[in-house]
Motif scaffolding. Structure first.
Motif, PDB file in Angstrom:
ATOM      1  N   THR A 188       0.826  -1.219   0.000  1.00 38.63           N
ATOM      2  CA  THR A 188       0.000   0.000   0.000  1.00 38.63           C
ATOM      3  C   THR A 188       0.859   1.267   0.000  1.00 38.63           C
ATOM      4  O   THR A 188       0.422   2.317   0.451  1.00 38.63           O
ATOM      5  CB  THR A 188      -0.947   0.016   1.218  1.00 38.63           C
ATOM      6  N   ALA A 189       2.063   1.174  -0.542  1.00 45.65           N
ATOM      7  CA  ALA A 189       2.993   2.313  -0.497  1.00 45.65           C
ATOM      8  C   ALA A 189       2.443   3.532  -1.232  1.00 45.65           C
ATOM      9  O   ALA A 189       2.596   4.670  -0.773  1.00 45.65           O
ATOM     10  CB  ALA A 189       4.337   1.907  -1.099  1.00 45.65           C
ATOM     11  N   ALA A 190       1.805   3.321  -2.375  1.00 49.32           N
ATOM     12  CA  ALA A 190       1.267   4.445  -3.135  1.00 49.32           C
ATOM     13  C   ALA A 190       0.103   5.092  -2.390  1.00 49.32           C
ATOM     14  O   ALA A 190      -0.025   6.321  -2.370  1.00 49.32           O
ATOM     15  CB  ALA A 190       0.819   3.980  -4.521  1.00 49.32           C
ATOM     16  N   THR A 191      -0.730   4.281  -1.764  1.00 49.93           N
ATOM     17  CA  THR A 191      -1.858   4.816  -1.003  1.00 49.93           C
ATOM     18  C   THR A 191      -1.378   5.621   0.195  1.00 49.93           C
ATOM     19  O   THR A 191      -1.961   6.662   0.528  1.00 49.93           O
ATOM     20  CB  THR A 191      -2.775   3.679  -0.534  1.00 49.93           C
ATOM     21  N   THR A 192      -0.332   5.154   0.850  1.00 47.86           N
ATOM     22  CA  THR A 192       0.224   5.901   1.982  1.00 47.86           C
ATOM     23  C   THR A 192       0.664   7.290   1.537  1.00 47.86           C
ATOM     24  O   THR A 192       0.383   8.291   2.212  1.00 47.86           O
ATOM     25  CB  THR A 192       1.420   5.152   2.585  1.00 47.86           C
ATOM     26  N   LEU A 193       1.318   7.363   0.394  1.00 46.76           N
ATOM     27  CA  LEU A 193       1.736   8.656  -0.150  1.00 46.76           C
ATOM     28  C   LEU A 193       0.523   9.517  -0.493  1.00 46.76           C
ATOM     29  O   LEU A 193       0.503  10.720  -0.222  1.00 46.76           O
ATOM     30  CB  LEU A 193       2.601   8.439  -1.389  1.00 46.76           C
ATOM     31  N   LEU A 194      -0.493   8.898  -1.072  1.00 46.95           N
ATOM     32  CA  LEU A 194      -1.703   9.629  -1.434  1.00 46.95           C
ATOM     33  C   LEU A 194      -2.406  10.185  -0.200  1.00 46.95           C
ATOM     34  O   LEU A 194      -2.861  11.335  -0.197  1.00 46.95           O
ATOM     35  CB  LEU A 194      -2.659   8.709  -2.196  1.00 46.95           C
ATOM     36  N   GLN A 195      -2.488   9.399   0.867  1.00 46.70           N
ATOM     37  CA  GLN A 195      -3.146   9.882   2.083  1.00 46.70           C
ATOM     38  C   GLN A 195      -2.385  11.046   2.687  1.00 46.70           C
ATOM     39  O   GLN A 195      -2.998  11.996   3.188  1.00 46.70           O
ATOM     40  CB  GLN A 195      -3.300   8.756   3.106  1.00 46.70           C
TER      41      GLN A 195
END
Length: 225
Positions: free
Chosen positions: A132-139
């Motif tokens: 979920t690395a991309a989602t963490t950045l998005l959040q």
């Protein structure tokens, strides 16, 4: 300085095979690695909101369901007694999740706009990060904006739907702090949205071929190498 140069060279070395793979997959005018991350986030976001906008989408979600805040019963008295009833508590849970779902509709374009505009200074690291690395950045980039756009809608929904559920007479006697309740529910809903996006991202990473997107297939396959 040498350490910094070494890291830069390693980063460039990691980028070359990823870009080459994308080029092979898409031909002239190939998408950049950054565009690949945006495709991953866009698809994850669209799938997450599609699920959350289904009937009872928040309530039925294992990652986004809104829990009845303990603060609702914090003052004891009538409301605390009511919430001890599983029937009333379940009804309240359904109401809170419907309020969150209605507010989340306003968040969809906000999240997608942030995906389009967000800075991806190290897209390779994102692709090679956790599930979920991309989602963490998005959040980190969009979380505040999502909360801001949802809070007014949550507050309006709570004042009408919660009172309707409990009956106006009971609600007036409980001293419910709607500002605090709104912050709590909006915060839960915002976090739930990003957990739902993260779940979709992890699923795409686990089986990129199911997307039928040659860029994602190439990038995510290379990122696991």
């Amino acid at each position: 300085m040498e350490a910094m140069n070494r890291r830069a060279l390693l980063g460039m070395a990691a980028l070359v095979p990823l870009v080459a793979v994308v080029g092979c997959a898409t031909g002239p005018g190939a998408s950049t690695v950054e565009e690949g991350v945006r495709r991953l986030l866009t698809l994850s976001t669209e799938r997450a909101f599609d699920r959350l906008m289904e009937p009872n989408g928040f309530y039925d979600s294992q990652v986004a369901r809104i829990a009845v805040p303990q603060a609702l019963a914090g003052n004891g008295g009538v409301l605390a007694s009511l919430l001890n009833s599983s029937l009333v508590r379940n009804q309240m849970g359904i109401v809170l999740n419907q309020v969150a779902q209605d507010a989340a509709r306003r968040a969809t374009p906000v999240v997608l706009d942030h995906v389009r505009r967000m800075s991806l200074r190290d897209a390779v690291a994102v692709l090679r990060g956790g599930p979920t690395a991309a989602t963490t950045l998005l959040q980190q980039d969009a979380g505040g904006a999502v909360l801001d756009v949802m809070l007014p809608e949550v507050s309006r929904g709570l004042r009408s739907d919660v009172i309707r559920t409990l009956s106006a007479a009971i609600a007036e006697k409980t001293g419910v702090d709607y500002a605090e309740l709104g912050q709590t529910v909006a915060g839960q809903a915002s976090d739930g949205i990003f957990r739902a996006i993260g779940r979709e991202e992890a699923a795409i990473r686990a089986d990129p071929r199911a997307t039928r997107d040659p860029v994602l297939i190439a990038l995510l396959g290379a990122g696991r190498g």
